[in-house]
Write a protein that holds these residues in place. Structure first.
Motif, short mmCIF file in Angstrom:
data_model
loop_
_atom_site.label_atom_id
_atom_site.label_comp_id
_atom_site.label_asym_id
_atom_site.label_seq_id
_atom_site.Cartn_x
_atom_site.Cartn_y
_atom_site.Cartn_z
N ALA A 4 -23.08 29.40 -13.47
CA ALA A 4 -24.15 29.53 -12.62
C ALA A 4 -25.38 28.53 -12.85
O ALA A 4 -26.13 28.34 -11.92
N TRP A 5 -25.52 28.44 -14.02
CA TRP A 5 -26.81 27.55 -14.27
C TRP A 5 -26.38 26.24 -14.17
O TRP A 5 -27.01 25.22 -13.68
N LEU A 6 -25.01 25.66 -14.51
CA LEU A 6 -24.76 24.30 -14.10
C LEU A 6 -24.65 24.01 -12.86
O LEU A 6 -25.30 22.81 -12.55
N ASP A 7 -24.15 25.00 -11.92
CA ASP A 7 -24.02 24.59 -10.51
C ASP A 7 -25.07 25.21 -9.61
O ASP A 7 -25.28 25.08 -8.35
N LEU A 8 -26.20 26.01 -10.23
CA LEU A 8 -27.17 26.67 -9.46
C LEU A 8 -26.66 27.36 -8.33
O LEU A 8 -27.26 27.60 -7.39
N SER A 9 -25.56 28.12 -8.55
CA SER A 9 -24.95 29.13 -7.55
C SER A 9 -26.00 30.38 -7.58
O SER A 9 -25.75 31.20 -6.75
N ARG A 10 -26.84 30.47 -8.47
CA ARG A 10 -27.73 31.24 -8.50
C ARG A 10 -29.26 31.11 -8.50
O ARG A 10 -29.58 30.01 -8.91
N PRO A 11 -30.39 31.70 -7.88
CA PRO A 11 -31.53 31.21 -7.98
C PRO A 11 -32.03 31.00 -9.53
O PRO A 11 -31.73 31.79 -10.43
N GLU A 12 -32.57 29.80 -9.69
CA GLU A 12 -33.35 29.54 -11.24
C GLU A 12 -33.84 30.53 -11.65
O GLU A 12 -34.03 30.86 -13.01
N GLY A 13 -34.76 31.12 -10.70
CA GLY A 13 -35.69 32.24 -11.21
C GLY A 13 -35.06 33.65 -11.77
O GLY A 13 -35.69 34.35 -12.65
N GLU A 14 -33.92 33.89 -11.13
CA GLU A 14 -33.03 34.85 -11.88
C GLU A 14 -32.56 34.50 -13.16
O GLU A 14 -32.12 35.45 -13.90
N MET A 15 -32.29 33.46 -13.49
CA MET A 15 -31.61 33.06 -14.71
C MET A 15 -32.55 32.50 -15.89
O MET A 15 -32.40 32.90 -17.12
N LEU A 16 -33.80 31.91 -15.36
CA LEU A 16 -34.86 31.43 -16.48
C LEU A 16 -35.67 32.45 -16.99
O LEU A 16 -36.87 32.44 -16.73
N LYS A 17 -35.31 33.64 -17.52
CA LYS A 17 -36.13 34.76 -17.97
C LYS A 17 -35.53 35.31 -18.96
O LYS A 17 -34.27 35.34 -19.27
N ALA A 18 -36.02 36.01 -19.81
CA ALA A 18 -35.81 36.81 -20.82
C ALA A 18 -34.94 37.97 -20.50
O ALA A 18 -34.90 38.55 -19.27
N ASP B 264 -41.25 27.38 -17.54
CA ASP B 264 -42.12 28.05 -16.60
C ASP B 264 -42.85 27.13 -15.61
O ASP B 264 -43.33 26.01 -16.15
N GLY B 265 -42.61 27.38 -14.22
CA GLY B 265 -43.37 26.80 -13.24
C GLY B 265 -42.55 25.43 -12.85
O GLY B 265 -42.98 24.50 -12.28
N ARG B 266 -41.35 25.18 -13.38
CA ARG B 266 -40.65 24.17 -13.26
C ARG B 266 -39.35 24.20 -12.46
O ARG B 266 -38.95 25.48 -12.58
N ARG B 267 -38.95 23.25 -11.86
CA ARG B 267 -37.52 23.32 -11.01
C ARG B 267 -36.59 22.29 -11.65
O ARG B 267 -37.06 21.11 -12.21
N PHE B 268 -35.37 22.60 -12.01
CA PHE B 268 -34.54 21.65 -12.66
C PHE B 268 -33.53 21.39 -11.73
O PHE B 268 -32.21 21.08 -12.29
N ASP B 269 -33.58 21.29 -10.52
CA ASP B 269 -32.34 21.05 -9.25
C ASP B 269 -32.26 19.63 -9.52
O ASP B 269 -30.92 19.06 -8.99
N GLY B 270 -33.04 18.93 -9.73
CA GLY B 270 -32.90 17.26 -10.05
C GLY B 270 -32.59 16.79 -11.62
O GLY B 270 -32.78 15.59 -11.75
N SER B 271 -32.34 17.84 -12.41
CA SER B 271 -32.24 17.70 -13.89
C SER B 271 -30.72 17.61 -14.19
O SER B 271 -30.08 18.27 -13.49
N THR B 272 -30.45 17.11 -15.22
CA THR B 272 -29.09 17.21 -15.87
C THR B 272 -28.97 18.48 -16.83
O THR B 272 -29.42 18.50 -17.96
N ARG B 273 -28.61 19.69 -16.14
CA ARG B 273 -28.69 20.80 -16.90
C ARG B 273 -27.51 21.05 -17.90
O ARG B 273 -26.38 20.39 -17.35
N CYS B 274 -27.72 21.89 -18.74
CA CYS B 274 -26.41 21.85 -19.69
C CYS B 274 -26.68 23.23 -20.41
O CYS B 274 -27.53 24.01 -19.99
N LEU B 275 -25.52 23.84 -21.20
CA LEU B 275 -25.22 24.85 -21.78
C LEU B 275 -25.09 24.62 -23.06
O LEU B 275 -24.36 23.58 -23.42
N ILE B 276 -25.83 25.07 -23.90
CA ILE B 276 -25.43 25.19 -25.48
C ILE B 276 -24.94 26.55 -26.02
O ILE B 276 -25.52 27.52 -25.96
N PRO B 277 -23.71 26.34 -26.34
CA PRO B 277 -22.98 27.30 -26.92
C PRO B 277 -23.56 27.93 -28.35
O PRO B 277 -23.91 27.04 -29.22
#
Length: 254
Positions: A162-176, A79-92
């Motif tokens: 899309a989460w790894l390369d931020l090809s979609r806006p973060e706000g569209e993905m970081l929600k329930a 919430d309220g954070r941006r992750f474009d400068g972070s090492t994003r990851c996916l956990i299967p």
């Protein structure tokens, strides 16, 4: 907060998600053996996928880095954070757990398994820091709200890139996810049947009245519904401005 999840997903199935996107998955440390694991816990090494340049890669990475006070950071608020400068990851994962208070006569907390409706597995969005990963959390959706006041960010298998390369806006993905996207089973004490999470006790609407999912009253209601009480009604006294809430239960429950 999620501190326990399940992985019954072969590595070739994980790789298929990237082959379909024409982004083959690489294994810089060699392809690992991923045995079916019911309980992955804080501190365990687990499979995560990050992006190295344009290439997705899978590595075995510890869950939770150490915070300033030395406590493990295994969940991280989005919430309220941006992750474009972070090492994003996916956990299967193919399931994650939440816990509510122990039922009468039980010493252990009640354990609930959440899975994705209509899919055999999914991603949990995360970030890597100091050589370890944490899961991102958000406000709970209607499926998780009866059980906890936070939830991990869950992505469908096809949405991971899309989460790894931020090809979609973060706000569209970081929600329930919407209601009904997750199914829930009680795994302790063992339940006799499963149901969609939207059929769980509808406590989300009471979060502003004192009977929130995280409140003792909310947890007692979850327990009663799961146990199948024989009473016709349960009365919960709120702690703020509203009168007692009477919830009618028909018959013996489920």
């Amino acid at each position: 907060m999620c501190n326990n999840y399940r992985l019954h997903v072969p590595v070739n199935v994980i790789g298929d998600a990237f082959r379909q996107a024409d982004r083959p998955l690489h294994f810089p440390d060699g392809q690992p053996n991923l045995p079916a694991t019911d309980d992955i816990r804080i501190g365990d090494r687990a499979a995560v996928i990050t992006l190295e340049g344009e290439t997705p890669q899978l590595t075995m990475t510890p869950w939770a880095w150490k915070g300033p006070g030395g406590r493990p950071v295994f969940n991280f608020r989005s919430d309220g954070r941006r992750f474009d400068g972070s090492t994003r990851c996916l956990i299967p994962a193919d399931g994650f757990y939440e816990f509510t208070e122990a039922q009468p006569g039980e010493k252990r907390k009640t354990k609930w398994l959440f899975t994705m409706s209509g899919a055999s597995w999914f991603w949990i969005a995360g970030v890597v820091r100091d050589g370890a990963f944490a899961m991102l959390t958000t406000e709970p959706g209607p499926d998780v709200a009866p059980y906890h006041d936070r939830q991990v960010v869950v992505l469908a298998p096809e949405a991971g890139m899309a989460w790894l390369d931020l090809s979609r806006p973060e706000g569209e993905m970081l929600k329930a996810l919407p209601a009904g996207a997750l199914s829930v089973d009680r795994v302790w004490p063992p339940a006799h049947s499963s149901h969609t999470a939207r059929e769980a006790p509808r406590l989300a609407s009471r979060r502003r009245t004192g009977d929130s999912p995280a409140s003792p009253a909310g947890r007692r209601y979850v327990q009663a519904q799961a146990k199948g009480v024989g009473a016709r009604a349960l009365v919960f006294s709120t702690v703020r401005r509203t009168p007692s809430l009477i919830v009618a239960l028909g018959g013996q429950g489920r």
